[in-house]
Scaffold this motif. Structure first.
Motif, PDB file in Angstrom:
ATOM      1  N   LEU A  12       0.829  -1.195   0.000  1.00  0.00           N
ATOM      2  CA  LEU A  12       0.000   0.000   0.000  1.00  0.00           C
ATOM      3  C   LEU A  12       0.868   1.253   0.000  1.00  0.00           C
ATOM      4  CD1 LEU A  12      -2.779   1.406   0.243  1.00  0.00           C
ATOM      5  CD2 LEU A  12      -2.488   1.260   2.718  1.00  0.00           C
ATOM      6  N   GLY A  13       1.886   1.254   0.822  1.00  0.00           N
ATOM      7  CA  GLY A  13       2.781   2.400   0.895  1.00  0.00           C
ATOM      8  C   GLY A  13       3.495   2.669  -0.415  1.00  0.00           C
ATOM      9  N   GLU A  14       3.958   1.605  -1.051  1.00  0.00           N
ATOM     10  CA  GLU A  14       4.630   1.768  -2.341  1.00  0.00           C
ATOM     11  C   GLU A  14       3.676   2.338  -3.385  1.00  0.00           C
ATOM     12  OE1 GLU A  14       6.184  -2.061  -3.402  1.00  0.00           O
ATOM     13  OE2 GLU A  14       8.033  -1.749  -2.269  1.00  0.00           O
ATOM     14  N   LYS A  15       2.456   1.826  -3.393  1.00  0.00           N
ATOM     15  CA  LYS A  15       1.463   2.297  -4.370  1.00  0.00           C
ATOM     16  C   LYS A  15       1.122   3.758  -4.113  1.00  0.00           C
ATOM     17  CE  LYS A  15      -1.647   1.581  -7.634  1.00  0.00           C
ATOM     18  NZ  LYS A  15      -2.017   0.463  -8.428  1.00  0.00           N
ATOM     19  N   LEU A  16       0.948   4.119  -2.849  1.00  0.00           N
ATOM     20  CA  LEU A  16       0.649   5.506  -2.508  1.00  0.00           C
ATOM     21  C   LEU A  16       1.776   6.428  -2.959  1.00  0.00           C
ATOM     22  CD1 LEU A  16      -0.896   7.796  -1.218  1.00  0.00           C
ATOM     23  CD2 LEU A  16       0.005   7.067   1.012  1.00  0.00           C
ATOM     24  N   ARG A  17       3.010   6.066  -2.674  1.00  0.00           N
ATOM     25  CA  ARG A  17       4.154   6.886  -3.084  1.00  0.00           C
ATOM     26  C   ARG A  17       4.204   7.024  -4.606  1.00  0.00           C
ATOM     27  NH1 ARG A  17       8.176   4.497  -0.464  1.00  0.00           N
ATOM     28  NH2 ARG A  17       8.096   5.983   1.242  1.00  0.00           N
ATOM     29  N   GLN A  18       3.967   5.925  -5.297  1.00  0.00           N
ATOM     30  CA  GLN A  18       3.991   5.940  -6.762  1.00  0.00           C
ATOM     31  C   GLN A  18       2.944   6.901  -7.315  1.00  0.00           C
ATOM     32  OE1 GLN A  18       2.934   2.166  -8.507  1.00  0.00           O
ATOM     33  NE2 GLN A  18       2.756   3.024 -10.537  1.00  0.00           N
ATOM     34  N   THR A  54     -11.235   5.821   6.430  1.00  0.00           N
ATOM     35  CA  THR A  54     -11.564   7.243   6.304  1.00  0.00           C
ATOM     36  C   THR A  54     -10.364   8.023   5.780  1.00  0.00           C
ATOM     37  OG1 THR A  54     -13.111   7.045   8.143  1.00  0.00           O
ATOM     38  CG2 THR A  54     -12.438   9.264   7.537  1.00  0.00           C
ATOM     39  N   ASN A  55      -9.198   7.764   6.339  1.00  0.00           N
ATOM     40  CA  ASN A  55      -7.998   8.462   5.863  1.00  0.00           C
ATOM     41  C   ASN A  55      -7.620   8.027   4.457  1.00  0.00           C
ATOM     42  OD1 ASN A  55      -7.689  10.125   8.052  1.00  0.00           O
ATOM     43  ND2 ASN A  55      -6.302   8.758   9.124  1.00  0.00           N
ATOM     44  N   LEU A  56      -7.803   6.747   4.141  1.00  0.00           N
ATOM     45  CA  LEU A  56      -7.544   6.298   2.771  1.00  0.00           C
ATOM     46  C   LEU A  56      -8.454   7.027   1.797  1.00  0.00           C
ATOM     47  CD1 LEU A  56      -6.957   2.442   2.845  1.00  0.00           C
ATOM     48  CD2 LEU A  56      -5.314   4.247   2.383  1.00  0.00           C
ATOM     49  N   TYR A  57      -9.711   7.199   2.188  1.00  0.00           N
ATOM     50  CA  TYR A  57     -10.659   7.915   1.338  1.00  0.00           C
ATOM     51  C   TYR A  57     -10.219   9.363   1.140  1.00  0.00           C
ATOM     52  CZ  TYR A  57     -14.957   9.850  -0.519  1.00  0.00           C
ATOM     53  OH  TYR A  57     -15.865  10.498  -1.310  1.00  0.00           O
ATOM     54  N   LYS A  58      -9.797  10.028   2.212  1.00  0.00           N
ATOM     55  CA  LYS A  58      -9.322  11.414   2.120  1.00  0.00           C
ATOM     56  C   LYS A  58      -8.108  11.513   1.190  1.00  0.00           C
ATOM     57  CE  LYS A  58     -10.554  12.971   6.778  1.00  0.00           C
ATOM     58  NZ  LYS A  58      -9.934  13.448   8.040  1.00  0.00           N
ATOM     59  N   ILE A  59      -7.186  10.576   1.350  1.00  0.00           N
ATOM     60  CA  ILE A  59      -5.976  10.562   0.518  1.00  0.00           C
ATOM     61  C   ILE A  59      -6.343  10.364  -0.954  1.00  0.00           C
ATOM     62  CG2 ILE A  59      -3.931   9.172  -0.036  1.00  0.00           C
ATOM     63  CD1 ILE A  59      -3.654   8.746   3.056  1.00  0.00           C
ATOM     64  N   LYS A  68     -10.307   1.893  -4.493  1.00  0.00           N
ATOM     65  CA  LYS A  68     -10.022   0.594  -5.103  1.00  0.00           C
ATOM     66  C   LYS A  68      -8.776   0.649  -5.993  1.00  0.00           C
ATOM     67  CE  LYS A  68     -12.967   0.949  -9.130  1.00  0.00           C
ATOM     68  NZ  LYS A  68     -13.930   0.246  -9.977  1.00  0.00           N
ATOM     69  N   ASP A  69      -8.516   1.821  -6.592  1.00  0.00           N
ATOM     70  CA  ASP A  69      -7.324   1.962  -7.433  1.00  0.00           C
ATOM     71  C   ASP A  69      -6.036   1.950  -6.596  1.00  0.00           C
ATOM     72  OD1 ASP A  69      -8.938   2.147  -9.694  1.00  0.00           O
ATOM     73  OD2 ASP A  69      -9.094   4.327  -9.519  1.00  0.00           O
ATOM     74  N   LEU A  70      -6.126   2.469  -5.378  1.00  0.00           N
ATOM     75  CA  LEU A  70      -4.947   2.498  -4.509  1.00  0.00           C
ATOM     76  C   LEU A  70      -4.631   1.127  -3.949  1.00  0.00           C
ATOM     77  CD1 LEU A  70      -2.795   4.378  -3.296  1.00  0.00           C
ATOM     78  CD2 LEU A  70      -4.303   4.669  -1.330  1.00  0.00           C
ATOM     79  N   ILE A  71      -5.660   0.331  -3.693  1.00  0.00           N
ATOM     80  CA  ILE A  71      -5.414  -0.966  -3.059  1.00  0.00           C
ATOM     81  C   ILE A  71      -5.397  -2.118  -4.067  1.00  0.00           C
ATOM     82  CG2 ILE A  71      -6.260  -0.239  -0.812  1.00  0.00           C
ATOM     83  CD1 ILE A  71      -8.881  -1.652  -1.416  1.00  0.00           C
ATOM     84  N   ASP A  72      -5.360  -1.778  -5.340  1.00  0.00           N
ATOM     85  CA  ASP A  72      -5.276  -2.806  -6.395  1.00  0.00           C
ATOM     86  C   ASP A  72      -3.805  -3.092  -6.673  1.00  0.00           C
ATOM     87  OD1 ASP A  72      -5.857  -4.572  -8.422  1.00  0.00           O
ATOM     88  OD2 ASP A  72      -6.200  -3.014  -9.915  1.00  0.00           O
ATOM     89  N   PHE A  73      -3.239  -4.054  -5.908  1.00  0.00           N
ATOM     90  CA  PHE A  73      -1.836  -4.411  -6.100  1.00  0.00           C
ATOM     91  C   PHE A  73      -1.655  -5.912  -6.044  1.00  0.00           C
ATOM     92  CE2 PHE A  73      -1.831  -4.677  -1.508  1.00  0.00           C
ATOM     93  CZ  PHE A  73      -2.378  -3.496  -1.054  1.00  0.00           C
TER      94      PHE A  73
END
Length: 73
Positions: A12-18, A54-59, A68-73
């Motif tokens: 998740l962290g890698e995807k968020l950074r990307q 909630t924070n994932l949604y805000k991000i 769903k796009d952020l957690i699709d890994f």
């Protein structure tokens, strides 16, 4: 924390950074846009913490993507 949990947080962290870097945002800019602390963005990206939905949604809203796009890994 179980090893599988650590792996998920790391992915998740890698995807968020990307996504954040592709959008040309700094951690500070993302934290401001998402209204969450800057250090929390860094800790999520490093896979150190499990954040709330909630924070994932805000991000994701700040990034202009769906959760769903952020957690699709």
């Amino acid at each position: 924390m179980q090893e599988q949990d650590k792996d998920i947080l790391h992915l998740l962290g890698e995807k968020l950074r990307q996504v954040r870097t592709e959008k040309g945002l700094s951690q500070s800019e993302l934290s401001y846009d998402a209204n969450i602390p800057k250090n929390q963005v860094g800790r999520i990206e490093r896979g150190e913490i499990s954040t709330s939905i909630t924070n994932l949604y805000k991000i994701c809203t700040a990034l202009g993507i769906k959760v769903k796009d952020l957690i699709d890994f």
